[in-house]
Design an enzyme around this catalytic site. Structure first.
Site, short mmCIF file in Angstrom:
data_model
loop_
_atom_site.label_atom_id
_atom_site.label_comp_id
_atom_site.label_asym_id
_atom_site.label_seq_id
_atom_site.Cartn_x
_atom_site.Cartn_y
_atom_site.Cartn_z
N ASP A 101 -6.04 2.43 -3.28
CA ASP A 101 -7.31 2.33 -2.55
C ASP A 101 -7.55 3.55 -1.67
O ASP A 101 -8.53 3.63 -0.94
CB ASP A 101 -7.38 1.04 -1.72
CG ASP A 101 -6.32 0.96 -0.63
OD1 ASP A 101 -5.46 1.86 -0.54
OD2 ASP A 101 -6.36 -0.02 0.14
N ASP B 40 -2.64 6.34 -3.46
CA ASP B 40 -1.44 5.77 -2.85
C ASP B 40 -0.96 4.60 -3.71
O ASP B 40 -1.46 4.37 -4.81
CB ASP B 40 -1.70 5.35 -1.40
CG ASP B 40 -2.73 4.23 -1.28
OD1 ASP B 40 -3.53 4.05 -2.21
OD2 ASP B 40 -2.74 3.53 -0.24
N ASP C 227 -1.23 1.39 -3.87
CA ASP C 227 -2.12 0.37 -4.41
C ASP C 227 -3.48 0.94 -4.79
O ASP C 227 -4.40 0.20 -5.15
CB ASP C 227 -2.27 -0.81 -3.44
CG ASP C 227 -3.07 -0.47 -2.20
OD1 ASP C 227 -3.12 0.72 -1.82
OD2 ASP C 227 -3.65 -1.39 -1.59
N SER D 150 0.81 -1.21 0.00
CA SER D 150 0.00 0.00 0.00
C SER D 150 0.85 1.27 0.00
O SER D 150 1.58 1.53 -0.94
CB SER D 150 -0.96 -0.04 1.20
OG SER D 150 -1.88 1.01 1.17
#
Length: 449
Positions: free
Chosen positions: A249, A245, A247, A106
């Site tokens: 999400d 960010d 990833d 992430s």
């Protein structure tokens, strides 16, 4: 319930090359997950999983290890290549697959990585499933024979399919024509997807943070470093800027004046848009950190806010339990469960942009009724064995500050889940009051119990 050994609040995560983010463990993990899938899949053909990843250099190694682990358990694998976490969740559900797997840490720097999983419905998996996998990890491997090995293949146009899904969450009666939008993908998983979504909806797109090299994910760009987006919006005279960010999400947004909006504010905009359309919003889920100003503004519109523990996993659990649709946290994890089963930075961005296009108002105007309370957070280091809950001086000071603040502020005291720290947070209409109260509480917390 047994204590999980490997799984945290969002899968398994750590420094690459240190246990458990090593190729040997990840191979064993894939094998164990495959064994659990095979047991649940008896008589229904061979299970198939989708593996997606972000842009970290370590993704190649971990992808290969997972693929080998699944194959050795008799599970077929589809490989999407770089794809946002919510894209893996969507495709797992859309393609009627048995499991979605994301290789990502992430918003962490490139030296970290992690593995997280989605169910066949594109949802986070329950604790019971994670415990079953951990139990399987304690068992010796049971390699299948050559005739039963799983096969692997690339999924053609995974990004294109997800782009179309994102566009479908935006009203067909609207477009982004006339808007110049800067998009910052943090050199992460959405580096191709995010610009394409906005461009295909009509926007004039300026892309930054969209040149990954395996090492630069989240480095000075994206939702964890929004100054790059603020600067680019001003430089290019853009109407808005969207920051994701690593990833994708998580979402932060910047308007044409360079003002940055956090997840609490964007959640309010999403709620207000639903109310303007005459849709019922029975309630919203935030976290213990959600700004009191947003809670009070929602209450004035008849929408209660329920606070979950910090973490989008807990927000999602509370939404599902209550049958509500909208929730999120200040970091930019936003949930609209009638649009997607999980947090999705691009879908959230489209919901906010849609609200501005539909109303003809800017984000600042849509937030005219919201006055954020200044927050002061102080971390107090705890001594070994120190039990802050039995600190009478802290309890007395907390009661006094609570009385003084009344409805004009609030206190949150909680222990860190990862460090020997006590997090003392005070928010109040007056920032100086918040600072003074937080310092009083921190001093009391440091006193002997």
């Amino acid at each position: 319930m047994s204590q999980r050994q490997y799984f945290g609040t969002d899968g398994i995560r750590g420094a690459v090359g240190s246990f458990p983010i090593t190729p040997d463990f990840v191979l064993r993990l894939g094998h164990a997950v495959g064994r659990v899938l095979r047991r649940a899949h008896q008589g229904a053909g061979r299970p198939t999983v989708l593996i997606g990843k972000d842009t970290r250099i370590s993704g190649y190694m971990l992808e290969s290890a997972l693929e080998a682990g699944f194959s050795s358990a008799g599970v077929d694998v589809l490989l999407s290549g770089p794809l946002p976490t919510p894209g893996v969740a969507y495709l797992t559900r859309a393609l009627r697959l048995d499991l979605g797997v994301v290789i990502s840490a992430s918003h962490n720097p490139y030296g970290d990585n992690g593995i997280k999983f989605f169910s066949a419905q594109g949802e986070k998996l329950p604790d019971e499933w994670e415990l079953a996998v951990e139990a399987q990890l304690e068992e010796p491997p049971q390699w299948v024979d050559s005739a039963s090995l799983g096969k692997a293949r690339r999924l053609d146009d995974a990004q294109g399919r997800y782009i179309e899904f994102c566009k479908a969450t935006f009203s067909a009666e609207l477009s982004l024509k006339g808007l110049r939008i800067v998009v910052d993908a943090a050199h992460g998983a959405a580096y191709q997807v995010a610009p394409a979504v906005l461009h295909e909806l009509g926007a004039d797109v300026v892309a930054i943070g969209c040149s990954p090299d395996g090492y630069n994910i989240n480095a000075g760009f994206g939702a964890t470093a929004p100054q790059a987006l603020v600067d680019a919006v001003r430089q290019h005279g853009a109407h808005y800027g969207v920051a994701l960010d690593g990833d994708a999400d998580r979402l932060l947004l910047v308007d044409g004046n360079g003002r940055l909006y956090n997840g609490d504010e964007l959640l309010y905009v999403m709620v207000a848009d639903r109310l303007r359309l005459g849709q019922a919003v029975p309630g919203v889920v935030g976290t213990l950190m959600t700004n009191l100003g947003v809670e009070q503004a929602l209450a004035r519109r008849g929408v209660p806010l329920v606070r979950a523990k910090v973490g989008d996993r807990y927000v999602l659990e509370e939404l599902v339990a209550r049958g509500w649709l909208l929730g999120g946290e200040g970091s930019g994890h936003l949930l609209a469960l009638d649009r997607h089963t999980t947090g999705d930075g691009m879908v959230s961005a489209l919901q906010v942009l849609q609200a501005t296009m539909r109303s003809g108002l800017g984000v600042a105007e849509l937030l005219a009724d919201v006055t954020l309370f200044p927050q002061t957070l102080i971390n107090v280091r705890l001594q070994p064995g120190q039990d802050w809950r039995r600190n009478d001086r802290l309890a007395s000071e907390q009661a006094a500050v609570t009385r003084e603040l009344g409805e004009a502020g609030r206190i949150l005291i909680r222990a860190s889940g990862t460090e020997p720290l006590l997090r003392v947070m005070v928010e109040a209409r007056d920032g100086a009051v918040a600072q003074a109260c937080a310092e009083r509480l921190a001093a009391a917390a440091q006193a002997p119990a």
